[in-house]
Design a protein around this motif. Structure first.
Motif, PDB file in Angstrom:
ATOM      1  N   ARG A 150      -7.558  -6.080  -5.063  1.00 44.87           N
ATOM      2  CA  ARG A 150      -7.466  -5.325  -3.808  1.00 44.87           C
ATOM      3  C   ARG A 150      -8.579  -5.724  -2.832  1.00 44.87           C
ATOM      4  O   ARG A 150      -8.343  -5.853  -1.621  1.00 44.87           O
ATOM      5  CB  ARG A 150      -7.535  -3.822  -4.097  1.00 44.87           C
ATOM      6  N   PHE A 160       0.787  -1.229   0.000  1.00 45.39           N
ATOM      7  CA  PHE A 160       0.000   0.000   0.000  1.00 45.39           C
ATOM      8  C   PHE A 160       0.824   1.286   0.000  1.00 45.39           C
ATOM      9  O   PHE A 160       0.300   2.342  -0.311  1.00 45.39           O
ATOM     10  CB  PHE A 160      -0.937   0.010   1.210  1.00 45.39           C
ATOM     11  N   LYS A 197      -7.753  -7.271   0.858  1.00 48.92           N
ATOM     12  CA  LYS A 197      -8.218  -6.679   2.115  1.00 48.92           C
ATOM     13  C   LYS A 197      -9.020  -7.684   2.937  1.00 48.92           C
ATOM     14  O   LYS A 197      -8.907  -7.735   4.172  1.00 48.92           O
ATOM     15  CB  LYS A 197      -9.040  -5.432   1.815  1.00 48.92           C
TER      16      LYS A 197
END
Length: 533
Positions: free
Chosen positions: A239, A164, A243
């Motif tokens: 993504r 990130f 997560k």
């Protein structure tokens, strides 16, 4: 009571003293002893200091520049560099002074990819898996034992993931092609640089940023993904999955059930064989989109370079090979945008021959090779074809000598205007169906097409043999082995008695195209291709 009063007085006094945190001027490790700067241009130099601090960068060749550090604690200047030579010093002054010694001015190349770029010369000193390739090992052993070139230099970014956040710093140091150090230089990059050194007679610096086993996807920036309509959906889906996985694995009660199951089976079998490994946390996974761009590449942007060489694709043979061109060309465009040096030269290889484990991997290897060929549509690009110098039993072939030499052909002619007999093997241009035959036209034929044979480090020789490894397909998409014949300087015809109405043609369509023998007369092999789109 007296004690209390004194304590209060001390606290008040300390509170009234202003906080002064003096941070020393600091620079990226690229700017360190033995560095090579790109000659006769304006290069960025950057680092960190206190906000508002004036920083001056001065080269001993006579040019200097100053800047006031920004509110975020970063600074960057541009300074003109001299003609090739040295050694020079660079002095960086703020509240403290840094002196960078033994600076050379020459040619700087970025060297990136997976293991066949990552592996240093030391990795190729062990005996080959197949005795017929042992002479290549002996060549590299002698190279490591005798190399002594202090003007061929190399710095490597250590392998690091960062999902990130973009990293701006790394630990590394410049080394030279001298005893005790040369073995730590990327083999492919070393032999590329050696060719430049011999032809140009100027210092060469290699900035290596590579990691074995990696796909193309982690080397692409988040901004590139989000700005490309073809890639945005892929990135966002990845993504979301990442997560969710992080949330799951970071939970206090998380248990890696699959790992525990595999471990139990392994123990039941007497703890023999390779021990199972737990799932990799996403923050440590080198394959995820943008993680290596953030963790490694970003730390060397925008160091002034002449161009880049790339050796990668093996890992994509079994991961989205049919989309490789889309990812790869987006990556090249993204790097060029971020470097702000225009369309700098970008050269890569078609993968060397290697036996693959199954048909999926075998065809995937060929597909990636074809997508690398198709990517030549980008400006200022070039490709070295390597299937004829591979090793069927080793995915890391020893012949990095010819790999470096073939990459250097592009740079010498395109970047340094030194005319070469040929810089590429024949490249598929187009086809015309004529009855039961297909006529193929090639670019980059040099002085003409030939049937050739390449053995180890010896030059390619012409041989009196039929062309091999061509296939044609019918309207139903069935592929059949085809006969082929050279009919002019830049054309061949292919046909098969089993295909009356051919539609498409392909060449060397396998991971290990043993016997593929179409070359130009300058000795460079024709690229793997298919006429299918």
């Amino acid at each position: 009571m007296i004690i209390k009063i004194r304590l209060v007085f001390v606290f008040v006094t300390l509170a009234l003293v202003p906080k002064v945190v003096r941070a020393n001027v600091k620079v990226n490790p690229l700017f360190s002893d033995h560095m090579v700067v790109q000659r006769q241009t304006e290069i960025p130099v950057w680092g960190w200091a206190d906000a508002g601090e004036k920083v001056t960068v001065k080269g001993s060749w006579g040019n200097s520049a100053s800047v006031v550090t920004g509110t975020d604690g970063s600074w960057k200047v541009k300074i003109k560099t001299p003609k090739a030579g040295g050694p020079y010093t660079i002095t960086i002054s703020g509240k403290n002074t840094l002196v960078i010694n033994d600076v050379l001015s020459g040619e700087v190349w970025l060297c990136t990819g997976q293991s066949n770029m990552d592996f240093a010369l030391a990795k190729f000193l062990n005996d080959s898996k197949d005795p017929q390739h042992q002479p290549l090992v002996e060549y590299i052993r002698n190279e490591v034992a005798t190399a002594n070139d202090s003007q061929l230099r190399h710095i490597e970014v250590l392998q690091n993931t960062s999902l990130f956040e973009k990293q701006t710093d790394f630990k590394g140091q410049w080394i030279s092609a001298v005893p005790q150090q040369v073995k730590n230089i990327s083999a492919t990059a070393y032999f590329f640089a050696k060719e430049l050194r011999q032809a140009l007679k100027v210092p060469v610096g290699l900035v290596e940023c590579s990691w074995g086993g990696t796909r193309v996807q982690p080397w692409i920036s988040e901004e590139t993904y989000l700005s490309d309509s073809n890639l945005k959906e892929y990135f966002e889906a990845s993504r979301n999955e990442i997560k969710a996985t992080i949330e799951k694995m970071d939970a206090p009660d998380y248990v890696d059930e699959e790992y525990e199951r595999q471990l139990a089976i392994w123990k039941e079998k007497g703890s023999k064989g390779e021990k199972p490994k737990p799932a990799t946390h996403p923050t440590k996974n080198m394959q995820l989109p943008a993680t290596l761009y953030n963790g490694m590449l970003n730390a060397v942007i925008p160091y002034a370079i002449k161009g880049a060489i790339w050796y990668q694709g093996e890992s994509n043979a079994v991961y989205m090979p049919k989309e490789y061109e889309t990812f790869f060309t987006a990556m090249v465009k993204g790097w060029r945008k971020d470097w702000q040096q225009g369309d700098f030269s970008f050269y890569w290889v078609q993968l060397a021959a290697c036996l693959r484990a199954n048909d999926e991997a075998d065809k995937g290897w060929a597909t990636v090779n074809d997508h690398l060929r198709r990517s030549l549509k980008l400006p200022n690009t070039g490709m070295a074809v390597l299937y004829d110098i591979g090793e069927p039993k080793d995915i890391h072939p020893h012949n990095k000598m010819d790999a470096g030499k073939r990459l250097a052909l592009w740079a010498l002619q395109k970047d340094y205007k030194i005319q070469q007999a040929a810089i590429s093997g024949p490249l598929y241009k187009g086809r015309v169906v004529k009855g039961n035959q297909i006529e193929i036209t090639f670019d980059e034929v040099g002085s003409g097409l030939m049937v050739g044979h390449k053995n180890l480090l010896n030059p390619t020789i012409a041989v009196n043999e039929p062309l091999s490894r061509f296939e044609i397909s019918d309207e139903a998409g069935n592929w059949k082995t085809a006969k082929a014949q050279i009919i002019s300087k830049n054309k061949i015809k292919v046909w098969s008695d089993a295909v009356a109405s051919p539609v498409h043609v392909r060449y060397a369509w396998t991971g290990n195209p043993e016997g593929a023998n179409l070359y130009n007369k300058e000795g460079l092999p024709a690229a793997v291709f298919t006429s299918e789109k």
